[in-house]
Design a protein around this motif. Sequence first.
Motif, PDB file in Angstrom:
ATOM      1  N   ASP A  59      -1.460   1.421   4.056  1.00 46.13           N
ATOM      2  CA  ASP A  59      -2.349   1.775   4.919  1.00 46.13           C
ATOM      3  C   ASP A  59      -3.489   1.989   2.992  1.00 46.13           C
ATOM      4  OD1 ASP A  59      -1.612   3.261   6.654  1.00 46.13           O
ATOM      5  OD2 ASP A  59       0.291   4.505   5.481  1.00 46.13           O
ATOM      6  N   LEU A  60      -2.989   1.846   2.630  1.00 48.82           N
ATOM      7  CA  LEU A  60      -4.140   1.492   1.374  1.00 48.82           C
ATOM      8  C   LEU A  60      -4.465   0.843   0.056  1.00 48.82           C
ATOM      9  CD1 LEU A  60      -6.243   3.020  -0.873  1.00 48.82           C
ATOM     10  CD2 LEU A  60      -4.285   4.385  -1.928  1.00 48.82           C
ATOM     11  N   THR A 105     -12.470   2.715   4.141  1.00 49.12           N
ATOM     12  CA  THR A 105     -11.365   3.064   4.711  1.00 49.12           C
ATOM     13  C   THR A 105     -12.307   2.087   5.880  1.00 49.12           C
ATOM     14  OG1 THR A 105     -12.951   4.143   5.799  1.00 49.12           O
ATOM     15  CG2 THR A 105     -11.658   5.126   4.875  1.00 49.12           C
ATOM     16  N   LYS A 125      -7.456   1.499   4.799  1.00 48.19           N
ATOM     17  CA  LYS A 125      -8.594   1.379   3.255  1.00 48.19           C
ATOM     18  C   LYS A 125      -7.705   0.415   3.005  1.00 48.19           C
ATOM     19  CE  LYS A 125      -8.945   5.816   1.481  1.00 48.19           C
ATOM     20  NZ  LYS A 125      -8.545   7.087   0.632  1.00 48.19           N
ATOM     21  N   ARG A 126      -9.542  -0.396   2.496  1.00 49.72           N
ATOM     22  CA  ARG A 126      -9.092  -1.814   1.935  1.00 49.72           C
ATOM     23  C   ARG A 126     -10.182  -2.052   0.714  1.00 49.72           C
ATOM     24  NH1 ARG A 126      -5.444  -1.840   4.579  1.00 49.72           N
ATOM     25  NH2 ARG A 126      -4.223  -3.348   5.707  1.00 49.72           N
ATOM     26  N   THR A 175     -11.976   1.055  -3.091  1.00 51.87           N
ATOM     27  CA  THR A 175     -11.768   1.111  -1.382  1.00 51.87           C
ATOM     28  C   THR A 175     -12.535   2.061  -0.857  1.00 51.87           C
ATOM     29  OG1 THR A 175      -9.724   1.520  -0.799  1.00 51.87           O
ATOM     30  CG2 THR A 175      -9.698   2.398  -2.208  1.00 51.87           C
ATOM     31  N   GLY A 200       0.937  -1.550   0.002  1.00 57.14           N
ATOM     32  CA  GLY A 200       0.179  -0.094   0.322  1.00 57.14           C
ATOM     33  C   GLY A 200       1.251   0.720  -0.130  1.00 57.14           C
ATOM     34  N   PRO A 236      -1.428   4.312  -5.897  1.00 55.10           N
ATOM     35  CA  PRO A 236      -2.890   4.623  -4.871  1.00 55.10           C
ATOM     36  C   PRO A 236      -3.547   3.298  -5.440  1.00 55.10           C
ATOM     37  CG  PRO A 236      -2.489   6.289  -6.602  1.00 55.10           C
ATOM     38  CD  PRO A 236      -0.812   5.629  -6.133  1.00 55.10           C
ATOM     39  N   ARG A 267      -6.706  -1.289  -3.760  1.00 60.25           N
ATOM     40  CA  ARG A 267      -6.946  -0.891  -4.256  1.00 60.25           C
ATOM     41  C   ARG A 267      -6.629  -2.195  -5.619  1.00 60.25           C
ATOM     42  NH1 ARG A 267      -9.408   4.763  -7.352  1.00 60.25           N
ATOM     43  NH2 ARG A 267     -11.470   3.061  -8.568  1.00 60.25           N
TER      44      ARG A 267
END
Length: 329
Positions: free
Chosen positions: A285-286, A252, A218-219, A250, A132, A137, A288
Amino acid sequence: MAKTALITGITGQDGAYLAHFLLGKGYKVYGLLARRATKTTWRLKYLGIEGKVTLLEGDLTDATSLIRAIREANPDEFYNLGAQSFVATSWRQPQLTALSTGLGALNCLEAIRLTNPKIKFYQASTSEMFGGMPEYPIQSETTPFHPRSPYGVSKLFAHWATINYRESFDIFGCCGILFNHESPLRGIEFVTRKVTDAVARIKLGVQKDLHLGNIDAKRDWGFAGDYVKAMWLMLQQEKPDVYVVATGKTTTVRDMCRIAFDYVGLDYEKYVVIDPKFYRPAEVDLLRGDPTKAKNILGWEAETDLEELIHMMVDADLKRVQDELKVAR
Ligand code: NDP
Ligand code: GDP
């Protein structure tokens, strides 16, 4: 002629859904059963397939048991879904994680190489391998890897081992880089299931609050029942390859909580307590995923959206907790 599949991790979430899916396609299904002190087949029972699969005792860390299982099952397809799969545990038990999640995959590949290199192999790779990183992103098959936990590091070893055995020994090895996928059969320690179980207990008056860690993470969450189809599709192609399997959206952890609490008419802000105990030494963290390749080549798309998924999980947990309470009465 009916095909035969051997699944490691058949007692886990994906193993149970995959076994169910393959039985529906007329496969003979074998599963590797790790020896545990208590029974681990509740997911197979939940899906009504406990007596329909053949379980062979073995462990990913014992290559001889894998060879024995292959000799007995003589599979056309081998799905390696077994792993120590919980990221947080991988910092507390890094060696165990490396042995089962990392070296376990190599043991499967060696067992195939030594018995029947024609067996098609599926490796359960993961979006955790991407880590992530903010500069990526959206993650696709060409995004650089940067794992952020012993789990991610172990999975990356298994991922490259699969590609290496394809290049070295022509083994038909596919890797599905699956983003998070959930269901009523998800382990209780994962955040979606922890939330839906808590929502059910709070609604039924047997739990007061819900302690969570980083709710800003975020997933890209999908439904496990959809994702196992992609695994099978990969092994039906002419050539082995690597595919991202994701929804492309994505959310949170916070918004996922909101969806779950809203569904039973409760305000998540009144119940969620931030507890640093659940923070991780390094966070992803992120996530997508970009599922374009899976759509174009496999014809695969996620069919269940996050609201539908969370509602399905809350309904299942409400029923489970009600049943528990009936037994306790
Ligand atoms: P689970 O944790 O639900 O299941 C893991 C399975 O592996 C269980 O059947 C477990 O057996 C088995 N297992 C663990 N250690 C060993 C061992 N040493 N020898 C043999 N079997 C072992 O995982 P999921 O079903 O959710 O995931 C399936 C696979 O996909 C895993 O490899 C996971 O890392 C990967 N993945 C999952 C994602 C997800 O969001 N669910 C995302 C991307 C990848 P037991 O029941 O006895 O403990
Ligand atoms: P992961 O993506 O494989 O690590 O799946 P998890 O469901 O375990 O975690 C998803 C995200 O939720 C991670 O960013 C966690 O840090 C975050 N999270 C926040 N609170 C919790 C918690 O209490 N338990 C878990 N498991 N994750 C949490």
